[in-house]
Design a protein around this motif. Structure first.
Motif, PDB file in Angstrom:
ATOM      1  N   SER A 130       0.717   3.669   2.109  1.00 53.61           N
ATOM      2  CA  SER A 130       1.190   3.973   3.462  1.00 53.61           C
ATOM      3  C   SER A 130       2.455   3.176   3.788  1.00 53.61           C
ATOM      4  O   SER A 130       3.344   3.682   4.472  1.00 53.61           O
ATOM      5  CB  SER A 130       0.097   3.700   4.494  1.00 53.61           C
ATOM      6  OG  SER A 130      -0.275   2.345   4.480  1.00 53.61           O
ATOM      7  N   GLN A 131       2.573   1.959   3.267  1.00 50.52           N
ATOM      8  CA  GLN A 131       3.796   1.184   3.465  1.00 50.52           C
ATOM      9  C   GLN A 131       4.955   1.808   2.691  1.00 50.52           C
ATOM     10  O   GLN A 131       6.102   1.749   3.131  1.00 50.52           O
ATOM     11  CB  GLN A 131       3.599  -0.262   3.027  1.00 50.52           C
ATOM     12  CG  GLN A 131       2.710  -1.055   3.967  1.00 50.52           C
ATOM     13  CD  GLN A 131       2.407  -2.438   3.423  1.00 50.52           C
ATOM     14  OE1 GLN A 131       1.890  -2.581   2.324  1.00 50.52           O
ATOM     15  NE2 GLN A 131       2.742  -3.454   4.209  1.00 50.52           N
ATOM     16  N   SER A 150       0.830  -1.203   0.000  1.00 52.24           N
ATOM     17  CA  SER A 150       0.000   0.000   0.000  1.00 52.24           C
ATOM     18  C   SER A 150       0.868   1.258   0.000  1.00 52.24           C
ATOM     19  O   SER A 150       2.062   1.209   0.306  1.00 52.24           O
ATOM     20  CB  SER A 150      -0.921   0.008   1.221  1.00 52.24           C
ATOM     21  OG  SER A 150      -0.163   0.207   2.390  1.00 52.24           O
ATOM     22  N   ASN A 180      -0.545   8.240  -2.487  1.00 51.51           N
ATOM     23  CA  ASN A 180      -1.850   7.963  -1.911  1.00 51.51           C
ATOM     24  C   ASN A 180      -1.719   6.798  -0.932  1.00 51.51           C
ATOM     25  O   ASN A 180      -1.300   5.705  -1.315  1.00 51.51           O
ATOM     26  CB  ASN A 180      -2.829   7.608  -3.035  1.00 51.51           C
ATOM     27  CG  ASN A 180      -4.246   7.473  -2.538  1.00 51.51           C
ATOM     28  OD1 ASN A 180      -4.498   7.328  -1.348  1.00 51.51           O
ATOM     29  ND2 ASN A 180      -5.187   7.512  -3.459  1.00 51.51           N
ATOM     30  N   PRO A 181      -2.050   7.014   0.350  1.00 53.63           N
ATOM     31  CA  PRO A 181      -1.892   5.953   1.357  1.00 53.63           C
ATOM     32  C   PRO A 181      -2.666   4.677   1.035  1.00 53.63           C
ATOM     33  O   PRO A 181      -2.265   3.593   1.432  1.00 53.63           O
ATOM     34  CB  PRO A 181      -2.413   6.582   2.648  1.00 53.63           C
ATOM     35  CG  PRO A 181      -2.342   8.052   2.413  1.00 53.63           C
ATOM     36  CD  PRO A 181      -2.524   8.262   0.940  1.00 53.63           C
ATOM     37  N   SER A 182      -3.784   4.798   0.301  1.00 53.95           N
ATOM     38  CA  SER A 182      -4.560   3.604  -0.027  1.00 53.95           C
ATOM     39  C   SER A 182      -4.232   3.062  -1.418  1.00 53.95           C
ATOM     40  O   SER A 182      -4.813   2.078  -1.852  1.00 53.95           O
ATOM     41  CB  SER A 182      -6.056   3.904   0.079  1.00 53.95           C
ATOM     42  OG  SER A 182      -6.396   4.951  -0.806  1.00 53.95           O
ATOM     43  N   THR A 239       5.331   5.102   2.144  1.00 49.19           N
ATOM     44  CA  THR A 239       5.793   6.253   2.929  1.00 49.19           C
ATOM     45  C   THR A 239       6.539   5.794   4.186  1.00 49.19           C
ATOM     46  O   THR A 239       7.499   6.444   4.602  1.00 49.19           O
ATOM     47  CB  THR A 239       4.622   7.186   3.309  1.00 49.19           C
ATOM     48  OG1 THR A 239       3.601   6.434   3.960  1.00 49.19           O
ATOM     49  CG2 THR A 239       4.059   7.879   2.088  1.00 49.19           C
ATOM     50  N   ASN A 240       6.120   4.674   4.786  1.00 47.92           N
ATOM     51  CA  ASN A 240       6.851   4.131   5.934  1.00 47.92           C
ATOM     52  C   ASN A 240       8.260   3.713   5.520  1.00 47.92           C
ATOM     53  O   ASN A 240       9.225   3.952   6.254  1.00 47.92           O
ATOM     54  CB  ASN A 240       6.114   2.947   6.541  1.00 47.92           C
ATOM     55  CG  ASN A 240       4.889   3.369   7.318  1.00 47.92           C
ATOM     56  OD1 ASN A 240       4.749   4.519   7.720  1.00 47.92           O
ATOM     57  ND2 ASN A 240       3.976   2.437   7.509  1.00 47.92           N
ATOM     58  N   THR A 242       5.397  13.976  -0.485  1.00 46.79           N
ATOM     59  CA  THR A 242       4.635  12.734  -0.637  1.00 46.79           C
ATOM     60  C   THR A 242       3.274  12.813   0.054  1.00 46.79           C
ATOM     61  O   THR A 242       2.389  12.023  -0.254  1.00 46.79           O
ATOM     62  CB  THR A 242       5.416  11.530  -0.070  1.00 46.79           C
ATOM     63  OG1 THR A 242       5.641  11.725   1.323  1.00 46.79           O
ATOM     64  CG2 THR A 242       6.732  11.343  -0.805  1.00 46.79           C
ATOM     65  N   ALA A 243       3.097  13.768   0.959  1.00 42.50           N
ATOM     66  CA  ALA A 243       1.820  13.946   1.654  1.00 42.50           C
ATOM     67  C   ALA A 243       0.987  15.074   1.053  1.00 42.50           C
ATOM     68  O   ALA A 243      -0.175  15.232   1.411  1.00 42.50           O
ATOM     69  CB  ALA A 243       2.063  14.222   3.130  1.00 42.50           C
TER      70      ALA A 243
END
Length: 160
Positions: free
Chosen positions: A65-66, A63, A136-138, A68-69, A126-127
Motif C-alpha cells: 500500500s505504501q 508495504s 498486493n497492498p499487504s 501504491t501511495n 496495480t490494483a
C-alpha cells in the motif's frame, strides 16, 4: 597661528574621513563573505529538504500500500521514474519515466531518463489482481533510491 590651527583641523578631518571609509570597506567585505556563507548553507538546507521526502524509501522495507501511495504521489514528477518488481513480474514495470539503471553506478548515464517524451505505466493495473503489475497492498517490498551522477534523486525501485 590661525593658519596652523585651520591646517590641523583640515588634516584631522581628512584623516577621520579616510579612517571611516576604511572601516566601511572592511565591514562591507566581511559582510559579503558572511552572505556567501549563508547562501551556501541555505542552498545545502534547501537541497536536503527537497530530497527529504525520499529518505523514507532509502533501503527500507515497506508495504504494497505504501508502494501504491508512492506511485500516486510521484506519478507526475518530471524527470522521475519508479520501477516496481513484483512476484509475478520479476523484470518490473516502470511508472513515469524509464531510467537507465543498467549502466555502472559510477557512470554519468546511471539514473538518467531514457526518453523524456514517453511516460510509461498504468496505475490502474496495480490494483488489478489478474495483472502482472498487481501490487498486493499487504505485500512487502524492499525500497531503494536511484540517484544520478550529480546526486539528485531520479527514481525509486520497489522489489518484492
Amino acid at each position: 597661528m590661525n593658519n596652523a590651527s585651520s591646517a590641523l583641523k583640515v588634516a584631522a578631518g581628512i584623516f577621520l574621513t579616510i579612517a571611516l571609509i576604511t572601516i566601511v570597506v572592511i565591514l562591507f567585505i566581511s559582510a559579503q563573505e558572511a552572505t556567501k556563507t549563508a547562501q551556501n548553507n541555505f542552498s545545502d538546507i534547501q537541497t536536503e529538504l527537497s530530497q527529504a521526502s525520499f529518505t523514507v524509501y532509502d533501503g527500507t522495507s515497506i508495504s504494497g500500500s505504501q508502494v501504491t501511495n508512492a506511485l500516486r504521489k510521484f506519478k507526475d514528477k518530471d524527470q522521475f521514474g519508479i520501477l516496481v518488481k513484483t512476484g509475478k513480474n520479476r523484470q518490473g514495470q516502470w511508472y513515469g519515466n524509464q531510467l537507465n539503471i543498467s549502466a555502472d553506478i559510477a557512470s554519468d548515464n546511471y539514473g538518467s531518463v531514457i526518453n523524456t517524451a514517453q511516460r510509461v505505466g498504468n496505475l490502474t493495473e496495480t490494483a488489478n489482481e489478474s495483472s502482472n503489475e498487481y501490487v498486493n497492498p499487504s505485500g512487502k517490498f524492499k525500497a531503494s533510491i536511484v540517484k544520478d551522477s550529480s546526486n539528485v534523486v531520479r527514481g525509486l525501485i520497489f522489489e518484492q
